[in-house]
Design an enzyme around this catalytic site. Sequence first.
Site: not given
Lengths: 443, 443
Positions: A17, A133, A136, A140, A191, A205, A209, A306
């Site tokens: 993805t 970058e 996390v 952003i 998804g 997860d 981070k 995403g």
Amino acid sequence: MSKDIKEIGVAVLGFGTVGAGVVETLLENGDLLERRLGVRLALRAVADLDITTDRGVVVPEGLLTTDGAAALARPDVDVVVELIGGTGIAKKFILQALAAGKTVVTANKKLLAEHGAELLAAADAGGADLLFEASVGGGIPIIKALREGLCANRIESIYGILNGTCNYILTRMEEEKLPFDTVLKAAQAAGYAEAEPSLDIDGHDTAHKAAVLATLAYGQIVPLGKVRTAGIRGMDAADIAYAAEMGYRIKLLAIVRRGPDGVEASVQPTLVAHSHQLAAVSGVFNAVQVRGDVVGTTLYYGRGAGRAATASAVVADIADAALALRAGVRHRPLPAGAAAAGDAGGALRFCPPEAIRSRYYLRFAMLDRPGTLARVATVLGNHGIGIDSVIQHEAAPDAEYVPVILVTSAARAGELDAALAEIAAADGAVQGDAVAYRIEDFE
Amino acid sequence: MSKDIKEIGVAVLGFGTVGAGVVETLLENGDLLERRLGVRLALRAVADLDITTDRGVVVPEGLLTTDGAAALARPDVDVVVELIGGTGIAKKFILQALAAGKTVVTANKKLLAEHGAELLAAADAGGADLLFEASVGGGIPIIKALREGLCANRIESIYGILNGTCNYILTRMEEEKLPFDTVLKAAQAAGYAEAEPSLDIDGHDTAHKAAVLATLAYGQIVPLGKVRTAGIRGMDAADIAYAAEMGYRIKLLAIVRRGPDGVEASVQPTLVAHSHQLAAVSGVFNAVQVRGDVVGTTLYYGRGAGRAATASAVVADIADAALALRAGVRHRPLPAGAAAAGDAGGALRFCPPEAIRSRYYLRFAMLDRPGTLARVATVLGNHGIGIDSVIQHEAAPDAEYVPVILVTSAARAGELDAALAEIAAADGAVQGDAVAYRIEDFE
């Protein structure tokens, strides 16, 4: 300074993805990037074991390959983008690339959290950059903000909603008053959650981070074992409703901050007052509040995951890498450079997870008989835990156990754990394990 | 690559509030910065005409001077920090420093907005960097986010609350139901507003910042004349109350975005729905929402002004400058580098301010007689402006004029201006000028 460099060669390892999003962005916004940077980000190879699945992007002829090792070794590849994930082949490829002096861009927070020290040492040894970058906060630019924009600050605290899957589940549970399992299944179907959801819903997860952010803030690798971690698995919609009644929303919140006993790092379901900005972060969005000693409170918000959002962050790293490579320098001193000394000029102290103090929301299924609350309160008191307030709704006529909510004063996590274990072991006063969520006052 | 450079010399020109904050940060967090950067930011001179007023920071012996020109010309000064403000001596010093090949760090948005092209050309001519993180959003690293973190994106829109003084006034007017003049005087007494407040309350400061952001987003200097600008001077608390009734909060909002007629830039009192994140930004805080074609919506929040927050941004720029100087390169291609072509590869089109379309909140003091509303609606209709809703409260028994609020459909600013002028000139239907504020739907 080789100002005559016109192109920087990029290999993308992992064509899932995010990989497809990176390829698409490099192709579609390539001209724009070249005008902004003065150098072209030239895609040289896209490697994946599966190069037949349609990823919705047309890769130029001849760039797709199943041979990642060959792709990263190409002499015309300067920047290796690792989007394979996991700690196996991804780590091997990263170490190979760094050893060859190539800049590595990765979104792999698990690898960074578990093997960060080794990777940073390999980068130093290879004289190469390691940029992350996208690891996390998705799109952003929070890593850049922490590492560059706020570099004049001692970081006092970081509060983050860092996992879009969990935030999506909590938001839907609250808004639609649905049970956890129903929403998890819907998220999997849409998804937004993996078939094996543990990494997300058990908080791992987010802990990865948090460890990455803590490392940047404090200049030293933060071991995962120092991160008190709990997830949202099996959360009861009743607790979301009780919290709302008290003026709070429940978020899976990563907290990294300087406490009296050293740097605290934790990931826990946390009650956040409705009036706080982080309470308003809903769905798959992420947000990070950073407090510095000079700048005060700042906040960063955006899509935390995403294809496109993550690609935005990956390509920003490739751009930084390209400018540094063109100039013949490394991008920015890595945290590891300052790590030996820690940001205080000495070794950093970590607060043991069990010593982290906070207020707690506790829910017990309590035997509906006089004296039960007093017995529970006594055990808590024996562990130094005070009770700030009690909520008990009228019980159903025939209920043997009734839900009782206690809000504690600030307590050490270890004492809380011990008290709850003692209460659970006591004969019949409470049913099952208590629910214990952190309450954060954002001091 | 002169890796042997251990110190970068800094001269601070202007020892006012922000200057003192920068000096304090360099002194207090100097060791931390050196560990993070691998190079020391060495303060060499602090210049101001007034060096006797106590600024709350002890400047090391011998660094204070009244001779700014001599300070910037010192051979051991590599970075010149301009915090004088205005477009006179500040501009002269900046041009001198750039001509000498020294990096300039400035917070001067007025100078950038009015003379940006000249300054960027001077930077190019001198082979020097011009950095200005502190010019917009105080301590929020928004310039770095736009220029670096989001560099993979075409910027679709920027919405910003960029003036702390105005936001403080609007927040207090709403929360305490106070009139504009009362709050302005209180803000002046508290040091949140200048004795001559026009730059802030008439929207000029916000327009300067919008121009800087637009320049970064679109790679081309945006002339101030292209920014439709209105301020909050004389705002009536009644409008804040009417807006609240309709579900909106009024903010002085800078909007920069790609529209069908080119890049639109405007600064106007704007109705923002309570549910939007920007509506929750209160007091002296600033926030900027940036939408990119890849990343989607992101938001940045923090203190927009003040000694420490602004110092955080200035020192971040000094840090970037130091790393670039140590490496013997310029920090980052400046917008001017891409300016000739614009970000679309051709000259950028600006939407004429009068062609900017939006919905409007209009309040008229209307003659309380049948047919008045119809006459007003007819004039608006003749200019192509539809009416979406009307609010008219019961009039006081003896009132000749009653307040009527119209919410328009999307209208061109020029048509609105013409319609309002025509209505004001009509005999007696309305009293005085209508109040006209933008309504933003954040499409």
